[in-house]
Design a protein around this motif. Structure first.
Motif, PDB file in Angstrom:
ATOM      1  N   ARG A  89      -4.719   5.630   2.665  1.00 14.99           N
ATOM      2  CA  ARG A  89      -5.445   4.411   3.057  1.00 14.99           C
ATOM      3  C   ARG A  89      -4.556   3.175   2.986  1.00 14.99           C
ATOM      4  O   ARG A  89      -4.789   2.211   3.701  1.00 14.99           O
ATOM      5  CB  ARG A  89      -6.664   4.216   2.167  1.00 14.99           C
ATOM      6  CG  ARG A  89      -7.683   5.324   2.311  1.00 14.99           C
ATOM      7  CD  ARG A  89      -8.827   5.123   1.330  1.00 14.99           C
ATOM      8  NE  ARG A  89      -9.655   6.305   1.256  1.00 14.99           N
ATOM      9  CZ  ARG A  89     -10.750   6.486   1.971  1.00 14.99           C
ATOM     10  NH1 ARG A  89     -11.136   5.575   2.807  1.00 14.99           N
ATOM     11  NH2 ARG A  89     -11.444   7.591   1.834  1.00 14.99           N
ATOM     12  N   SER A  90      -3.568   3.208   2.114  1.00 14.10           N
ATOM     13  CA  SER A  90      -2.693   2.052   1.940  1.00 14.10           C
ATOM     14  C   SER A  90      -1.248   2.517   1.853  1.00 14.10           C
ATOM     15  O   SER A  90      -0.929   3.416   1.070  1.00 14.10           O
ATOM     16  CB  SER A  90      -3.068   1.297   0.662  1.00 14.10           C
ATOM     17  OG  SER A  90      -2.185   0.218   0.446  1.00 14.10           O
ATOM     18  N   LEU A  91      -0.387   1.893   2.646  1.00 12.73           N
ATOM     19  CA  LEU A  91       1.026   2.269   2.692  1.00 12.73           C
ATOM     20  C   LEU A  91       1.878   1.012   2.671  1.00 12.73           C
ATOM     21  O   LEU A  91       1.716   0.126   3.509  1.00 12.73           O
ATOM     22  CB  LEU A  91       1.319   3.081   3.954  1.00 12.73           C
ATOM     23  CG  LEU A  91       2.761   3.484   4.218  1.00 12.73           C
ATOM     24  CD1 LEU A  91       3.315   4.339   3.079  1.00 12.73           C
ATOM     25  CD2 LEU A  91       2.864   4.223   5.546  1.00 12.73           C
ATOM     26  N   ASP A  92       2.776   0.938   1.709  1.00 17.04           N
ATOM     27  CA  ASP A  92       3.675  -0.211   1.583  1.00 17.04           C
ATOM     28  C   ASP A  92       5.093   0.225   1.925  1.00 17.04           C
ATOM     29  O   ASP A  92       5.723   0.970   1.179  1.00 17.04           O
ATOM     30  CB  ASP A  92       3.620  -0.771   0.161  1.00 17.04           C
ATOM     31  CG  ASP A  92       4.440  -2.042  -0.014  1.00 17.04           C
ATOM     32  OD1 ASP A  92       5.148  -2.458   0.941  1.00 17.04           O
ATOM     33  OD2 ASP A  92       4.377  -2.632  -1.104  1.00 17.04           O
ATOM     34  N   LEU A  93       5.567  -0.233   3.074  1.00 16.61           N
ATOM     35  CA  LEU A  93       6.944   0.016   3.514  1.00 16.61           C
ATOM     36  C   LEU A  93       7.722  -1.293   3.574  1.00 16.61           C
ATOM     37  O   LEU A  93       8.730  -1.398   4.269  1.00 16.61           O
ATOM     38  CB  LEU A  93       6.942   0.699   4.887  1.00 16.61           C
ATOM     39  CG  LEU A  93       6.331   2.095   4.944  1.00 16.61           C
ATOM     40  CD1 LEU A  93       6.233   2.578   6.384  1.00 16.61           C
ATOM     41  CD2 LEU A  93       7.121   3.072   4.103  1.00 16.61           C
ATOM     42  N   GLY A  94       7.262  -2.289   2.865  1.00 12.00           N
ATOM     43  CA  GLY A  94       7.937  -3.585   2.832  1.00 12.00           C
ATOM     44  C   GLY A  94       9.351  -3.450   2.302  1.00 12.00           C
ATOM     45  O   GLY A  94       9.617  -2.660   1.399  1.00 12.00           O
TER      46      GLY A  94
END
Length: 185
Positions: free
Chosen positions: A129-134
């Motif tokens: 549901r949530s993906l951080d590729l920052g």
């Protein structure tokens, strides 16, 4: 639930306060491993990369695991974590991200500031549901994320991402934190 994060009782008094007696730490994890649901050893740089893998391998019942900014080099021990829902590998010096693809229960994943260059291992995370590729400057294509229809949040800020974030990535995508990306109008 047990959370271990720079616990004073496992720190040797004669050492720097950020250094950990890894033998004692491993013993405590070994006792708590089967019942533990949350483990946060983020930023414990005193652990060497191979020890981190050894320690987490004892905690197969984890639901939440934060390894952010640890020196872990191999995440293959997490392959058996069938109930893991939250994982942070932010800032970890990994070269192989394929073990992530086996984490079918994962809902939240942070790979912020990591070395990931391909999103292919992530396409199997259908509950994500949530993906951080920052700050993942090596990624140049996110089309592998198309099967992630439950994805609600995708962060690509400061990633250097140059491709267009296509509407086809997810119809349910509501929140995009994306400073350096080109978004469709």
């Amino acid at each position: 639930e047990l959370m271990l994060k720079r616990v004073p009782s496992i720190t040797r008094p004669s050492r720097n306060k950020n250094e950990i007696d890894t033998a004692n730490f491993s013993h405590i994890i070994g006792l708590a491993g089967p019942i533990q649901r949350l483990l946060d050893i983020s930023k414990l740089s005193a652990l060497d990369g191979s020890r981190v893998g050894e320690i987490i391998g004892q905690c197969v019942g984890l639901m939440h695991l934060n390894l952010g900014y640890t020196p872990i080099e191999d995440i293959s021990p997490i392959c058996g974590f069938s109930v893991l829902q939250t994982l942070s590998l932010a800032g970890c010096p990994l070269s192989d991200y394929t073990p992530i693809s086996s984490l079918e229960s994962l809902h939240v994943l942070s790979l912020r500031a990591s070395n990931i260059s391909s999103t292919d291992p992530l396409k199997w995370l259908l509950r994500l549901r949530s993906l951080d590729l920052g700050q993942c400057s090596k990624i140049d294509d996110i089309m592998a994320l198309q099967p992630l229809t439950r994805l609600e949040e995708l962060s690509l800020d400061s990633s250097g991402f140059v491709d267009v974030v296509d509407e086809a990535v997810s119809e349910t995508l509501e929140v995009i934190s994306c400073v350096t990306c080109i978004l469709p109008l």
